[in-house]
Design an enzyme around this catalytic site. Sequence first.
Site, PDB file in Angstrom:
ATOM      1  N   HIS A  75      30.672  -0.494  66.889  1.00 28.33           N
ATOM      2  CA  HIS A  75      30.967   0.933  67.032  1.00 28.33           C
ATOM      3  C   HIS A  75      30.146   1.721  66.018  1.00 28.33           C
ATOM      4  O   HIS A  75      29.468   1.135  65.169  1.00 28.33           O
ATOM      5  CB  HIS A  75      32.474   1.209  66.909  1.00 28.33           C
ATOM      6  CG  HIS A  75      33.084   0.936  65.570  1.00 28.33           C
ATOM      7  ND1 HIS A  75      33.080  -0.302  64.968  1.00 28.33           N
ATOM      8  CD2 HIS A  75      33.736   1.757  64.694  1.00 28.33           C
ATOM      9  CE1 HIS A  75      33.711  -0.234  63.802  1.00 28.33           C
ATOM     10  NE2 HIS A  75      34.112   1.005  63.609  1.00 28.33           N
ATOM     11  N   HIS A  99      30.758   3.845  63.468  1.00 25.54           N
ATOM     12  CA  HIS A  99      31.243   4.328  62.181  1.00 25.54           C
ATOM     13  C   HIS A  99      30.218   3.901  61.119  1.00 25.54           C
ATOM     14  O   HIS A  99      29.626   2.823  61.223  1.00 25.54           O
ATOM     15  CB  HIS A  99      32.619   3.727  61.840  1.00 25.54           C
ATOM     16  CG  HIS A  99      33.764   4.486  62.427  1.00 25.54           C
ATOM     17  ND1 HIS A  99      35.017   3.947  62.587  1.00 25.54           N
ATOM     18  CD2 HIS A  99      33.837   5.768  62.885  1.00 25.54           C
ATOM     19  CE1 HIS A  99      35.811   4.881  63.113  1.00 25.54           C
ATOM     20  NE2 HIS A  99      35.121   5.972  63.312  1.00 25.54           N
ATOM     21  N   ASP A 118      30.256   2.607  58.198  1.00 23.01           N
ATOM     22  CA  ASP A 118      30.298   1.287  57.540  1.00 23.01           C
ATOM     23  C   ASP A 118      29.847   0.165  58.471  1.00 23.01           C
ATOM     24  O   ASP A 118      29.694  -0.977  58.044  1.00 23.01           O
ATOM     25  CB  ASP A 118      31.688   0.985  56.936  1.00 23.01           C
ATOM     26  CG  ASP A 118      32.846   1.082  57.915  1.00 23.01           C
ATOM     27  OD1 ASP A 118      32.875   2.048  58.706  1.00 23.01           O
ATOM     28  OD2 ASP A 118      33.722   0.204  57.887  1.00 23.01           O
ATOM     29  N   HIS A 119      29.573   0.493  59.740  1.00 23.97           N
ATOM     30  CA  HIS A 119      29.135  -0.528  60.700  1.00 23.97           C
ATOM     31  C   HIS A 119      27.708  -0.334  61.209  1.00 23.97           C
ATOM     32  O   HIS A 119      27.137  -1.258  61.776  1.00 23.97           O
ATOM     33  CB  HIS A 119      30.108  -0.590  61.886  1.00 23.97           C
ATOM     34  CG  HIS A 119      31.481  -1.008  61.464  1.00 23.97           C
ATOM     35  ND1 HIS A 119      31.966  -2.281  61.688  1.00 23.97           N
ATOM     36  CD2 HIS A 119      32.441  -0.346  60.771  1.00 23.97           C
ATOM     37  CE1 HIS A 119      33.178  -2.367  61.151  1.00 23.97           C
ATOM     38  NE2 HIS A 119      33.496  -1.213  60.597  1.00 23.97           N
TER      39      HIS A 119
HETATM   40 ZN   LIG Z   1      35.083  -0.321  59.504  1.00 21.19          ZN
HETATM   41 ZN   LIG Z   2      35.617   1.857  62.250  1.00 23.70          ZN
END
Ligand SMILES: [Zn+2]
Ligand SMILES: [Zn+2]
Length: 244
Positions: free
Chosen positions: A60, A62, A64-65
């Site tokens: 996904h 976000h 942090d990804h």
């Molecule tokens: Zn995360």
């Molecule tokens: Zn997330």
Amino acid sequence: MRLHILGCGDAFGSGGRNQSGYLVEASDRLFLLDCGPTTLLAMKKAGFDPRRLDVIFLSHLHGDHFAGIPFFFIEYLYQRRRHNPLHIAGPPGTEQKIRELFRLMYSQGSAARELPPTSFHTLEPEKSIIVQGIKVFAFCVPHQLQEVSLALKVTCDGKQILFSGDSPWVEPFLEHARGVDLFLCECSFYDSLTSNHVRYLELQANLFRLECKKLMLTHLGEEMLARRKELPVLSAEDGMVLEI
Ligand SMILES: [Zn+2]
Ligand SMILES: [Zn+2]
């Protein structure tokens, strides 16, 4: 096949852990599951030349990804040039968001900087695609309200990994985890009420129903870090290497 844990922290870098990044070393492929901001440095620390990377699969969008991708781009533009494309496969909107992020981080005046050779692929929910010989089946998980979050089931070298991405516990994990070599499951919380991440107590109630060969918890928040040593389930550590 080998899995290198480059980052098993949550969005906050709890416990000083890197953000989401899992490097899979298959016989003739090297690919990432997620690419948090700390992924390039962790890959170098693990001794890999970033040019060897074939594919990045994103669960996904976000930060942090996926926010580590611009660092790979500048690496390929200015440090170690790559001529063959890096393949990036993620949920709908991936290409646009990555281009936008790269422009914000490294624009040239008002003009967008050219990307190094890159090939984008869209992971459609409930469908399988093959990217560079790696098969991935994606299904929706209810982590975000407006945008698509995916769990990914990857098949390569005759081995299978189910990666939850970020998600609360959902019943389809049982079906998709059946028979896989590894279920890499996020577990951000122990018992805090949350509707968009796994709570350990809920996972625990389903452990006897899980039929994966190995389960490993990741994306651990403070609560989980404080208790992980008492729990009967394996949890990830940055730098860990797992033979699959
Ligand atoms: Zn995360
Ligand atoms: Zn997330």
